[in-house]
Design a protein around this motif. Structure first.
Motif: not given
Length: 584
Positions: A549-555, A560-562, A570-571, A581-583
């Protein structure tokens, strides 16, 4: 006319004859003197010497869409027709579905009622009323149209507004605090509000109950119909007497706990019978032999639990019977090792093993079951009754296993070709095949959808696709191994990947092409393993290659959180079709 054998009319048994005219029973007579004057009215006379004629069986607890494999088994084929054939072959001529996707089961019922399908008479509850996160829509699963959540009495009005127009035959409520896990429960005030609303709508309520406290809560609200006998503990004779005084009816489903026990302990001996393939899909049989799919059920803890559930259920059935509680038969078909059709015959045998006289066990699967449905024309052989008739070799009152030796089945007076209904023959039950269904219409088979449309995994017709480019933005191309066309365009529901706003704790995930949808949630995040169905906790996504599992993120860094621990975002916009993206 069926003449020369034994007749069980739903209440009594003896040497007799049954005359069928059209779709009705015209005459039933008992005794040698009476038999001498029976006339077939110019019709066929069938010698049933050495056989027993009885009403078609009625199963009051079926899950039409569930496949009876291990809980870890997923089958992307639609087996509704297979299950229907198996029930007919077993002599089950009516049944009550107590929990299925409502758009599918109500469509099936409508087609049966319209005469489009050869099938048992179908009665259906549709979705189950349960608290958020309750059985069977556990926390982390999207409810779809399988569950309606009731967390307070104020929720009842909206649930009934959505459900009653579909004309459910019963309302099913779930009263369960959990056997192997702790679950939320419907409050007593909610149960009372449901019972009041159901009475106003003229629809009976049936309660899924697994403990004494569940029975008490239902009785307090005036609910007297039970979908199970409790299996989590032994109930007291005093409670059973209270049930009898309230004219309660219990559908024990001993075959469910028996099926779990035998699956867990590797004693499901019917798997070794080649004839089982006539009634059970090959994939289900293979799954029930697959150690990897059975691992959860074969643990020492589950084996111990299944033994206790089976023993409690059998003991409680006897306690209820001895107290005078009415018993009607249902199998809970669709659970592991509980096969549609054959399971009801096993249920009747288990009732006898638990202490019921054979004649009353047979009545439980015929006359008593019909009375629960409010259908005095079913479950009995008498003048004017619907001619749903089963003929078996031998006498089930002397040997209850005679129910397994089916000789003939009549549905509404028509003799069925049981051999043609065996699954390997692949005969269709549709009297007039349906074709040309358009986008969004319910489909019961892949062939029903119009050209350039596929029957999606959700069983609605949708545009056929080979990749995301074939779908409109906001729709994903989902592949279904059972579909000849490969994939169908599934519109997303627009859930928010960063707010994770799905109902019931489900996970919002992206499917590509700008689509997001609520999906099953797992437990893993940030490098933890994905679960067996590639699910992760809300806010994470499964990296299929790494099975992690990898966390989602906003490129763009706007939502969301950094990413933690110095990881970078990663976009994945090119894949997802939206800013995510994913962390890593």
């Amino acid at each position: 006319m069926l003449k020369g054998g034994t007749v069980f009319d739903g209440a009594r048994s003896g040497r007799g004859a049954v005359v069928i005219e059209g779709d009705r029973v015209r005459q039933v007579v008992f005794g040698d003197v009476a038999l001498a004057g029976v006339e077939a009215g110019g019709g066929e006379v069938v010698d049933v010497a050495g056989k027993t004629v009885l009403p078609g069986l009625i199963d009051l607890h079926v899950h039409s869409l569930s496949v009876a494999g291990p809980y870890a088994y997923y089958d992307d084929e639609l087996h509704l027709e297979d299950h229907t054939k198996a029930m007919l072959r077993a002599g089950v001529t009516s049944y009550l579905d107590l929990g299925s996707s409502q758009h599918v089961i109500f469509e099936q019922r409508a087609r049966i009622d319209a005469g489009e399908l050869l099938a048992p008479q179908l009665f259906a509850a549709g979705p189950l009323l349960t608290p958020t996160g309750g059985h069977p829509c556990y926390h982390g699963s999207p409810p779809g149209d399988f569950c309606l959540f009731i967390d307070a009495p104020a929720d009842v009005a909206a649930a009934f507004e959505a459900l009653v127009p579909r004309a459910p035959d019963v309302i099913k409520i779930v009263l369960e605090s959990g056997g192997s896990r702790s679950l939320p429960r419907l409050s007593r005030l909610s149960v009372a509000a449901i019972a009041e609303a159901a009475a106003a709508a003229g629809v009976p309520v049936i309660a899924h109950a697994t403990q004494a406290v569940d029975i008490e809560a239902a009785l307090d609200a005036g609910v007297t119909l039970f979908a199970h006998v409790p299996d989590q503990e032994r109930i007291s004779p005093e409670l059973a007497r209270r049930m009898a005084a309230a004219h309660a009816v219990v559908v024990p489903t001993l075959s469910m706990t028996d099926g779990l026990y035998r699956t867990a302990h590797a004693t499901l001996t019917e798997l070794d019978d080649p004839a089982l393939a006539d009634d059970v899909p090959a994939g289900v049989i293979a799954a029930l032999r697959d150690p990897s799919l059975l691992a959860e059920l074969r643990t020492a803890r589950f084996q111990e639990l299944s033994r206790a559930w089976r023993d409690h259920a059998a003991a409680n059935l006897l306690t209820c019977y001895q107290a005078g509680v009415a018993i009607a038969a249902g199998s809970d078909a669709g659970n592991p090792g509980v096969f549609h059709g054959p399971a009801l015959r096993r249920e009747v045998a288990l009732l006898v093993e638990a202490g019921m006289p054979p004649i009353e066990a047979l009545a439980a699967a015929t006359r008593a079951a019909a009375d629960v449905l409010g259908r005095p024309d079913l479950g009995r052989l008498e003048e004017g009754a619907l001619a749903d008739v089963l003929v078996v070799d031998g006498d089930p009152l002397a040997d209850i296993r005679a129910l397994e030796r089916v000789s003939r089945v009549y549905k509404s007076g028509v003799l069925l070709d049981r051999d043609a209904l065996a699954l390997p023959r692949r005969a269709s039950l549709a009297r007039e095949p349906r074709t040309g269904s358009g986008p969004g219409e319910t489909c019961l088979a892949a062939s029903e959808c119009a050209p350039a449309q596929s029957c999606s995994p959700a069983q609605v017709c949708a545009a056929t696709c080979r990749d995301a480019a074939g779908c409109a933005p906001g729709s994903a191309c989902l592949f279904d191994g059972a579909s000849a066309t490969g994939g169908s365009c599934a519109p997303g529901d627009g859930c928010d990947l960063f707010a994770q706003d799905c109902e019931n704790g489900a996970a919002c995930v992206f499917w590509g092409n700008g689509s997001t949808s609520c999906w099953f949630a797992g437990a893993g995040s940030d490098g933890q393993p994905c679960d067996a169905s590639f699910a992760c906790a809300p806010g994470s996504v499964c990296d299929g290659a790494a099975r992690a599992c990898v966390d989602l993120c906003d490129p763009r860094g706007e939502r969301g959180e950094p990413c933690p621990g110095g990881k970078r975002c990663v976009d994945l916009a090119a894949i997802a079709g939206l800013s995510v993206g994913v962390c890593e």
